[in-house]
Design a protein around this motif. Structure first.
Motif, mmCIF file in Angstrom:
data_model
loop_
_atom_site.group_PDB
_atom_site.id
_atom_site.type_symbol
_atom_site.label_atom_id
_atom_site.label_comp_id
_atom_site.label_asym_id
_atom_site.label_seq_id
_atom_site.Cartn_x
_atom_site.Cartn_y
_atom_site.Cartn_z
ATOM 1 N N GLN A 244 0.812 -1.225 0.000
ATOM 2 C CA GLN A 244 0.000 0.000 0.000
ATOM 3 C C GLN A 244 0.842 1.271 0.000
ATOM 4 O O GLN A 244 1.744 1.443 0.807
ATOM 5 C CB GLN A 244 -0.933 0.024 1.213
ATOM 6 C CG GLN A 244 -1.893 1.213 1.182
ATOM 7 C CD GLN A 244 -2.722 1.329 2.435
ATOM 8 O OE1 GLN A 244 -3.169 0.320 2.988
ATOM 9 N NE2 GLN A 244 -2.918 2.532 2.898
ATOM 10 N N ILE A 245 0.470 2.165 -0.902
ATOM 11 C CA ILE A 245 1.151 3.456 -1.022
ATOM 12 C C ILE A 245 0.162 4.550 -0.641
ATOM 13 O O ILE A 245 -0.992 4.502 -1.065
ATOM 14 C CB ILE A 245 1.658 3.642 -2.470
ATOM 15 C CG1 ILE A 245 2.795 2.660 -2.734
ATOM 16 C CG2 ILE A 245 2.102 5.075 -2.733
ATOM 17 C CD1 ILE A 245 3.146 2.486 -4.178
ATOM 18 N N GLY A 246 0.603 5.501 0.138
ATOM 19 C CA GLY A 246 -0.283 6.608 0.481
ATOM 20 C C GLY A 246 -0.118 7.069 1.901
ATOM 21 O O GLY A 246 0.837 6.695 2.580
ATOM 22 N N GLN A 247 -1.078 7.866 2.316
ATOM 23 C CA GLN A 247 -1.037 8.488 3.643
ATOM 24 C C GLN A 247 -0.867 7.460 4.754
ATOM 25 O O GLN A 247 -0.126 7.678 5.706
ATOM 26 C CB GLN A 247 -2.361 9.227 3.835
ATOM 27 C CG GLN A 247 -2.434 10.078 5.069
ATOM 28 C CD GLN A 247 -3.805 10.724 5.163
ATOM 29 O OE1 GLN A 247 -4.350 11.206 4.176
ATOM 30 N NE2 GLN A 247 -4.383 10.723 6.340
ATOM 31 N N GLN B 238 -5.473 10.802 -0.392
ATOM 32 C CA GLN B 238 -4.696 9.929 0.500
ATOM 33 C C GLN B 238 -3.703 9.071 -0.287
ATOM 34 O O GLN B 238 -2.676 8.680 0.237
ATOM 35 C CB GLN B 238 -5.618 9.012 1.310
ATOM 36 C CG GLN B 238 -6.523 9.729 2.280
ATOM 37 C CD GLN B 238 -7.857 10.116 1.668
ATOM 38 O OE1 GLN B 238 -8.060 9.992 0.480
ATOM 39 N NE2 GLN B 238 -8.746 10.612 2.494
ATOM 40 N N HIS B 239 -4.007 8.767 -1.526
ATOM 41 C CA HIS B 239 -3.047 8.018 -2.353
ATOM 42 C C HIS B 239 -1.939 8.970 -2.824
ATOM 43 O O HIS B 239 -0.750 8.630 -2.759
ATOM 44 C CB HIS B 239 -3.735 7.352 -3.548
ATOM 45 C CG HIS B 239 -2.795 6.462 -4.311
ATOM 46 N ND1 HIS B 239 -2.426 5.216 -3.853
ATOM 47 C CD2 HIS B 239 -2.094 6.659 -5.460
ATOM 48 C CE1 HIS B 239 -1.554 4.678 -4.688
ATOM 49 N NE2 HIS B 239 -1.345 5.532 -5.670
ATOM 50 N N LEU B 240 -2.361 10.166 -3.260
ATOM 51 C CA LEU B 240 -1.364 11.135 -3.755
ATOM 52 C C LEU B 240 -0.330 11.461 -2.675
ATOM 53 O O LEU B 240 0.825 11.715 -2.979
ATOM 54 C CB LEU B 240 -2.049 12.428 -4.221
ATOM 55 C CG LEU B 240 -3.138 12.293 -5.300
ATOM 56 C CD1 LEU B 240 -3.550 13.673 -5.805
ATOM 57 C CD2 LEU B 240 -2.685 11.438 -6.477
HETATM 58 P P1 FAD Z 1 -11.096 3.964 -6.874
HETATM 59 O O1 FAD Z 1 -11.194 5.336 -6.299
HETATM 60 O O2 FAD Z 1 -12.307 3.115 -6.840
HETATM 61 O O3 FAD Z 1 -10.591 4.123 -8.373
HETATM 62 C C1 FAD Z 1 -10.517 3.070 -9.287
HETATM 63 C C2 FAD Z 1 -10.144 3.681 -10.628
HETATM 64 O O4 FAD Z 1 -9.930 2.634 -11.574
HETATM 65 C C3 FAD Z 1 -11.218 4.593 -11.231
HETATM 66 O O5 FAD Z 1 -10.660 5.857 -11.498
HETATM 67 C C4 FAD Z 1 -11.648 3.884 -12.511
HETATM 68 O O6 FAD Z 1 -11.945 4.784 -13.556
HETATM 69 C C5 FAD Z 1 -10.402 3.075 -12.823
HETATM 70 N N1 FAD Z 1 -10.632 1.865 -13.626
HETATM 71 C C6 FAD Z 1 -11.566 0.888 -13.432
HETATM 72 N N2 FAD Z 1 -11.409 -0.099 -14.333
HETATM 73 C C7 FAD Z 1 -10.363 0.261 -15.115
HETATM 74 C C8 FAD Z 1 -9.725 -0.354 -16.229
HETATM 75 N N3 FAD Z 1 -10.113 -1.543 -16.692
HETATM 76 N N4 FAD Z 1 -8.712 0.295 -16.814
HETATM 77 C C9 FAD Z 1 -8.308 1.518 -16.369
HETATM 78 N N5 FAD Z 1 -8.867 2.140 -15.304
HETATM 79 C C10 FAD Z 1 -9.884 1.512 -14.692
HETATM 80 N N6 FAD Z 1 -5.790 5.214 -0.229
HETATM 81 C C11 FAD Z 1 -4.566 4.882 -0.662
HETATM 82 O O7 FAD Z 1 -4.376 4.527 -1.838
HETATM 83 N N7 FAD Z 1 -3.506 4.903 0.217
HETATM 84 C C12 FAD Z 1 -3.632 5.288 1.506
HETATM 85 O O8 FAD Z 1 -2.635 5.273 2.249
HETATM 86 C C13 FAD Z 1 -4.908 5.664 1.972
HETATM 87 N N8 FAD Z 1 -5.086 6.077 3.245
HETATM 88 C C14 FAD Z 1 -6.316 6.488 3.638
HETATM 89 C C15 FAD Z 1 -6.478 7.010 4.925
HETATM 90 C C16 FAD Z 1 -7.724 7.447 5.312
HETATM 91 C C17 FAD Z 1 -7.865 8.024 6.693
HETATM 92 C C18 FAD Z 1 -8.824 7.375 4.437
HETATM 93 C C19 FAD Z 1 -10.164 7.878 4.864
HETATM 94 C C20 FAD Z 1 -8.658 6.875 3.185
HETATM 95 C C21 FAD Z 1 -7.422 6.406 2.753
HETATM 96 N N9 FAD Z 1 -7.235 5.894 1.477
HETATM 97 C C22 FAD Z 1 -5.982 5.591 1.065
HETATM 98 C C23 FAD Z 1 -8.373 5.582 0.587
HETATM 99 C C24 FAD Z 1 -8.636 6.639 -0.467
HETATM 100 O O9 FAD Z 1 -9.478 7.638 0.043
HETATM 101 C C25 FAD Z 1 -9.298 6.013 -1.710
HETATM 102 O O10 FAD Z 1 -10.475 5.359 -1.324
HETATM 103 C C26 FAD Z 1 -8.411 5.009 -2.448
HETATM 104 O O11 FAD Z 1 -7.143 5.571 -2.696
HETATM 105 C C27 FAD Z 1 -9.066 4.656 -3.786
HETATM 106 O O12 FAD Z 1 -8.301 3.669 -4.413
HETATM 107 P P2 FAD Z 1 -8.406 3.462 -5.979
HETATM 108 O O13 FAD Z 1 -7.994 4.713 -6.679
HETATM 109 O O14 FAD Z 1 -7.675 2.220 -6.288
HETATM 110 O O15 FAD Z 1 -9.957 3.131 -6.183
#
Ligand code: FAD
Length: 317
Positions: free
Chosen positions: A246-249, A269-271
């Protein structure tokens, strides 16, 4: 001119890259002063040449088998002993799991200032450390006005530069007392060939990868590029991969030369964990995805088509 002490770290029998980067920062801060390094464990001597090549004028070895693996009590006692001997004005180490755990413990014992996760240091009349705050949305500049300064330096952020020095070695006896914790064994959860926090290239997958199986094309691309695989929290939460990726905050903070984000939307949080990567490539099928705002190159498309094509092209190079 300052007297600087660097705690060097090893991993899997090698010096960590970040320790060489920290030596480069030490050289800048010392500014003609003294660059000291210390290393703990029974085989510190074998890293003498490399530490000297990157600027260590004096190397302090605390040779003790109980320090072969990190223990908070043991490392704290050893570092305090070296500090007592060297009397440095600045103590630096990497912003690693060891650095993050150890330096606050030592700083509190010495009533010293601690600046963590530094990404830059300006050395003039004053020494100013820069560190990201608010998940990387802003930068804080910090100066310590009195006493010893302790700082951790973010890995992969400052280029390690060779600066051949004498590397004179000194052995320090540290009698370790009342060790409350001992690490008996380390069981690795992931089999990644490249250490994620020090990888120069990272191929990261998000929820868009859809399954553990979906990570295979990402691993193939990472292998061809000599990089590591990372993930968003959503991908880890969904059980597609291990939390160690996991990468992020709340995960790892990485600064690779190239970060390829596949199916990651770009939540703040990912950025927080990857926005200081040197070049960011985003692959996402949603042209409005937030990740495109920070990407240097964006590919709007299906990652399951784009990633194998990239792998094939890189294989030809
Ligand atoms: P999603 O937001 O669901 O995005 C998925 C993406 O995939 C979408 O943009 C979609 O368009 C794309 N996609 C789908 N299918 C395809 C395909 N076939 N080809 C190309 N693109 C596709 N998150 C972290 O990452 N790291 C942290 O350390 C972290 N810490 C957190 C701490 C707290 C306190 C909180 C509240 C949240 C934290 N989060 C963290 C969670 C964060 O808020 C997001 O929910 C998470 O980063 C979303 O992950 P994602 O981009 O993989 O999923």
């Amino acid at each position: 001119m300052k007297k600087v002490l660097v705690l060097a770290e090893t991993k899997n029998g090698k010096l960590r890259n970040v320790s060489l980067e920290v030596l480069t920062v030490a050289g800048k801060i010392a500014n003609g002063g003294e660059i000291n390094a210390c290393i703990f464990g029974s085989d510190g001597e074998k890293f003498r040449e490399e530490l000297a090549k990157f600027g260590a004028q004096k190397i302090y070895l605390v040779e003790n088998a109980e320090l072969n693996r990190y223990t908070p009590d043991g490392f704290k006692q050893a570092l305090l002993k070296v500090i007592e001997e060297v009397q440095p004005e600045v103590v630096l180490t990497g912003h690693t799991s060891v650095g993050k755990d150890l330096l606050p413990r030592v700083a509190v014992r010495l009533n010293a200032a601690l600046i963590s996760d530094c990404i830059d240091v300006e050395v003039g009349e004053k020494i100013i450390f820069t560190r990201p705050i608010y998940s990387g949305k802003a930068f804080q500049k910090k100066e310590v006005t009195n006493g010893i300064v302790m700082a951790t330096i973010r890995p992969n952020n400052i280029e390690a530069k060779e600066n051949q020095a004498a590397g004179e070695t000194f052995k320090i006896l540290a009698e370790l007392k009342d060790l409350r914790t001992m690490v008996k064994d380390i069981v690795k959860k992931t089999s990644g060939k490249v250490d994620l926090s020090e990888a120069k290239i990272i191929v990261a997958g998000g929820r868009g990868v859809k399954s553990a199986e979906g990570f295979k094309p990402l691993q193939e691309l990472a292998d061809v590029l000599g990089g590591a695989v990372g993930a968003s929290r959503a991908a880890c939460d969904a059980g597609y991969c291990d939390y160690s990726l996991q990468i992020g905050q709340t995960g790892k903070v990485v600064t690779p030369d190239l970060y390829i984000a596949c199916g990651i939307s770009g939540a703040i949080q990912h950025l927080a964990g990857m926005s200081s990567s040197k070049v960011i490539v985003a692959i996402n099928k949603d042209p409005e995805a937030n990740i495109f705002h920070i990407a240097d190159y964006g590919i709007v498309g299906d990652l399951f088509e784009v990633v194998p094509l990239l792998t094939e092209e890189f294989k030809k190079v």
